[in-house]
Design a protein around this motif. Structure first.
Motif, PDB file in Angstrom:
ATOM      1  N   ASP A 177       0.850  -1.186   0.000  1.00 36.73           N
ATOM      2  CA  ASP A 177       0.000   0.000   0.000  1.00 36.73           C
ATOM      3  C   ASP A 177       0.885   1.236   0.000  1.00 36.73           C
ATOM      4  OD1 ASP A 177       0.662   0.743   2.733  1.00 36.73           O
ATOM      5  OD2 ASP A 177      -0.808  -0.708   3.435  1.00 36.73           O
ATOM      6  N   SER A 209      -4.320   4.406   3.330  1.00 35.00           N
ATOM      7  CA  SER A 209      -3.226   4.073   4.247  1.00 35.00           C
ATOM      8  C   SER A 209      -2.422   5.311   4.615  1.00 35.00           C
ATOM      9  CB  SER A 209      -2.312   3.004   3.637  1.00 35.00           C
ATOM     10  OG  SER A 209      -1.683   3.477   2.455  1.00 35.00           O
ATOM     11  N   ASP A 212      -3.806   7.180   7.646  1.00 33.01           N
ATOM     12  CA  ASP A 212      -3.729   6.509   8.946  1.00 33.01           C
ATOM     13  C   ASP A 212      -2.739   7.267   9.836  1.00 33.01           C
ATOM     14  OD1 ASP A 212      -3.428   4.856  11.120  1.00 33.01           O
ATOM     15  OD2 ASP A 212      -2.836   3.082   9.975  1.00 33.01           O
ATOM     16  N   GLN A 215       0.545   5.786  10.871  1.00 31.28           N
ATOM     17  CA  GLN A 215       1.602   5.705   9.862  1.00 31.28           C
ATOM     18  C   GLN A 215       2.223   7.083   9.634  1.00 31.28           C
ATOM     19  OE1 GLN A 215       2.538   2.923   8.116  1.00 31.28           O
ATOM     20  NE2 GLN A 215       0.800   1.523   8.071  1.00 31.28           N
TER      21      GLN A 215
END
Length: 261
Positions: A177, A209, A212, A215
């Motif tokens: 991703d 992603s 997020d 992250q």
């Protein structure tokens, strides 16, 4: 309702976040483009960012072949292709792979595509699919949310990942991703930067992603991301007023203002 919780760029929280940023990692289609094309204003904005010393990385679902060519023409540092599968730099035009691949990887992708076609025989591979190395794509046009959810489940049952954007559906390795690919690129190419100094920007489900906060803590969606909020688990921290490339330009103006205060 979810869209009401997104914070505007003009909030104090956003200004404080932007003041920390030292690198931009941005999606391309629907984020840098306007109705599918690059506007002249985008090139001006990218040149301003380059002149200011702010590196820009493109992280896109587009194919290795397309991205290699685009990197040659755009004033950006490097480009990640195929949703985190590989990247190119200005000085190394050979792909650096971010996922291990089997020798028959493309044949295995074709097998999974054919499984989907048993349920949806109208599916046709994308025009850029022959230029891909890590994933397999077909057009998203005409597919409903229920269709996409079925495809996601089928891919997962057969050991594959699946995502989609405003233009394409992607069959890919499960761990692949944008955020995991970007994290590897930052570690390899910008080892002195922390993730809170990276601003991620996108507009669609294959950018999720990068939204997020575990992250990358700071993310921005251009306004057209609102169309997908009900399907996303992770939402961007902040959102622009304008859509597509105009939203990116709006963000850059706020970024310069926050950094120069």
């Amino acid at each position: 309702m979810a869209s009401n919780r997104l914070q505007a760029l003009t909030t104090q929280a956003c200004r404080q976040a932007l003041a920390q940023i030292r690198l931009l990692a941005t999606d391309m289609d629907g984020t840098l483009t306007h109705q599918g094309e690059f506007a002249p204003s985008l090139l001006i904005t990218l040149e301003k960012l380059k002149a200011s010393g702010m590196p820009v990385l493109i992280t896109t679902g587009r194919s290795a072949g397309w991205v290699n060519g685009l990197l040659h023409y755009l004033p950006v540092e490097l480009a990640i292709a195929e949703n985190g599968g590989l990247y190119f730099t200005k000085t190394n035009r050979h792909p650096t792979f971010l996922q291990p691949l089997a020798n028959d990887h493309r044949q295995l992708l074709l097998q999974q595509f054919n499984r989907l076609r048993q349920q949806y025989p109208q599916l046709k591979e994308s025009s850029d699919n022959p230029f891909r190395l890590t994933d397999w794509t077909f057009d998203v046009t005409g597919l409903s949310l229920d269709d996409l959810q079925w495809m996601t489940s089928n891919c997962h049952e057969n050991g594959w990942g699946f995502t989609y954007s405003t233009v394409q559906c992607h069959i890919k390795p499960l761990p692949q991703d944008k955020a995991s690919g970007l994290a590897q690129v930052v570690a390899q190419q910008f080892p002195d930067l922390a993730h809170h100094q990276v601003l991620t920007i996108g507009d669609s489900p294959n950018d999720e992603s990068m939204f997020d906060p575990a992250q990358f803590p700071h993310s921005v969606g251009v306004a057209n991301v609102r169309h997908y909020l009900d399907t996303l688990t992770h939402h961007p921290s902040f959102v622009t007023q304008a859509e597509e490339g105009a939203g990116f330009g709006e963000l850059v103006e706020e970024l310069f203002d926050a950094i120069n205060r």
